[in-house]
Design a protein around this motif. Structure first.
Motif, short mmCIF file in Angstrom:
data_model
loop_
_atom_site.label_atom_id
_atom_site.label_comp_id
_atom_site.label_asym_id
_atom_site.label_seq_id
_atom_site.Cartn_x
_atom_site.Cartn_y
_atom_site.Cartn_z
N SER A 146 35.92 40.71 48.73
CA SER A 146 36.08 40.48 47.31
C SER A 146 37.57 40.34 47.03
CB SER A 146 35.51 41.69 46.55
OG SER A 146 36.06 41.78 45.27
N VAL A 147 37.93 39.62 45.95
CA VAL A 147 39.35 39.53 45.63
C VAL A 147 39.74 40.64 44.65
CG1 VAL A 147 39.58 37.08 46.11
CG2 VAL A 147 38.92 37.81 43.82
N ARG A 148 38.73 41.31 44.08
CA ARG A 148 39.01 42.41 43.17
C ARG A 148 38.45 43.69 43.78
NH1 ARG A 148 36.14 42.24 39.00
NH2 ARG A 148 37.46 43.42 37.60
N PRO A 149 38.95 44.84 43.33
CA PRO A 149 38.46 46.09 43.93
C PRO A 149 36.96 46.30 43.71
CG PRO A 149 40.45 46.48 42.65
CD PRO A 149 40.04 45.07 42.36
#
Lengths: 216, 180
Positions: free
Chosen positions: A166-169
């Motif tokens: 994922s690019v976000r947490p």
């Protein structure tokens, strides 16, 4: 749709599964680059594969695995695993590949998230998403992942491709941590719903005080 | 000969810094089990080895804290890698000249463990010089998605797993010996 004898609704479990090094380096398609073999983890791997109904793969992972596993059916160490993985249905997400595919695989038709949503009702066991590229990121964003499995291999690699589901947490809840004789550790998580991460500088400074490791 | 142990917090995807990492790490508070684990780690410690940034942050926060862990950390000598200025506050001394060579000499000067918190170029240099004995990694329960990767650029190194410890709040400490 499937239902148990008691009439309860059951559906398949979507699991994002990855082999990684300690510093998050990505898996290589060739199994012998990674394989840490010991009887306990081999038996566990085979058992896990028996619980899987199908695999979901991006193009790169499909091409990598399809080039290797068909040749290992009579290998004394991984032959049983090869038989199982070769026979299993595979669904491949790709904009560039055209059918028919080899290795008991077929292309996912239409929109991936919709197709996987339907697969969850079609199957009852585990749907294994192997790899960490666009397919995984799509399923993560669509909220379709039930569990994350990371097999942490006892190596440090220089880098190359870094795992990025994922690019976000993604906040996670630990289900189990299992160490094997070979040094591999299976970390099993489910996504944790509900909490938003704080972002004010004061909250960040507070965490710096409480956590004992930051960058040099 | 002293043993050098490095302890780092990592996301599951191997990151130890960056905005996404911080946002997620603040949601994994250190509870008593975390504190107890640190105290166990520091049981035989005779000093801390720190890069300059970690020293600056620690020196600004730990002295004001109370409790067993704060007492232990505050009381230990700190050996700091710093080229620019002399640091003596908070029981610190600068590792003179070549910091890596200074750590080699320090290890030979006695027994016990040295604990390093923090990761970066100094860690890589210590590893490359064969001075790092153990790596203890606390995997926090989140994927960061972006941020600095642990020991990026290090050459391929096999590790020997010595422990898997759940320390509460979903964190798991994996401890390794470096195989030379």
């Amino acid at each position: 749709m499937s239902s148990s004898a008691s009439g309860e609704w059951t559906r398949a479990t979507v699991i994002v599964k990855n082999q990684i090094t300690v510093n998050g380096a990505f898996t290589a398609p060739s199994p012998d680059t990674w394989l840490e073999l010991d009887p306990a983890s081999s038996a566990a791997s085979l058992e896990q594969l028996s619980l899987a109904d199908a695999m979901l793969l991006g193009r790169r992972t499909y091409e990598g695995l399809a080039s290797v596993w068909p040749h290992l059916y009579d290998d004394p160490t991984v032959g049983a695993y090869a038989d199982r993985i070769n026979a299993m249905p595979k669904y491949v997400a790709s904009r560039t590949l055209t059918g028919p595919l080899s290795w008991n695989a077929r292309l996912i038709e239409g929109e991936v998230a919709e197709a996987v949503h339907a697969m969850r009702d079609l199957y009852r066991g585990n749907l294994i998403v192997s790899g960490c590229g666009e397919l995984t990121q799509t399923l993560v964003s669509a909220g379709l992942v039930d569990e994350y499995w990371f097999f942490v291999n006892p190596h440090l690699w220089p880098g190359g491709r870094q795992i990025q589901p994922s690019v976000r947490p993604i906040p996670l809840q630990l289900i189990a941590a299992t160490g094997y004789q070979s040094g591999v550790v299976w970390l099993r998580y489910r996504p944790e719903a509900g909490k938003e991460p704080p972002t004010t500088p004061a909250q960040r400074h507070d965490s710096q005080r409480r956590n004992t490791a930051i960058s040099e | 000969m002293m043993r050098l142990i490095e302890y780092d917090h990592l996301s599951v995807d191997g990151r130890y810094d960056g905005d996404g990492w911080w946002q997620a790490q603040v949601r994994v508070p250190a509870d008593q089990t975390h504190v107890d684990h640190q105290l166990e780690l520091l049981e035989d410690a005779v000093g801390l080895v720190l890069g300059r940034d970690t020293y600056d942050t620690f020196a600004a926060t730990w002295p004001a804290m109370t409790g067993d862990l704060a007492d232990r950390i505050n009381s230990l000598p700190k050996y700091v890698a710093s080229r620019s200025r002399n640091v003596t506050a908070w029981k610190a001394q600068v590792l003179r000249g070549d910091a890596v060579a200074a750590v080699a000499d320090l290890k030979k000067s006695g027994e016990g463990t040295l604990v390093k918190y923090g990761n970066g170029p100094f860690s890589r240099a210590l590893m490359a010089a064969g001075l790092l004995d153990e790596l203890h990694l606390s995997f926090s329960p989140f994927v960061a998605g972006a941020g600095q990767a642990l020991l990026a650029g290090i050459r391929t190194t096999p590790l020997s797993l010595t422990g898997v410890t759940q320390i509460g709040n979903g964190s798991v400490v994996l401890s390794y010996e470096l195989i030379r």
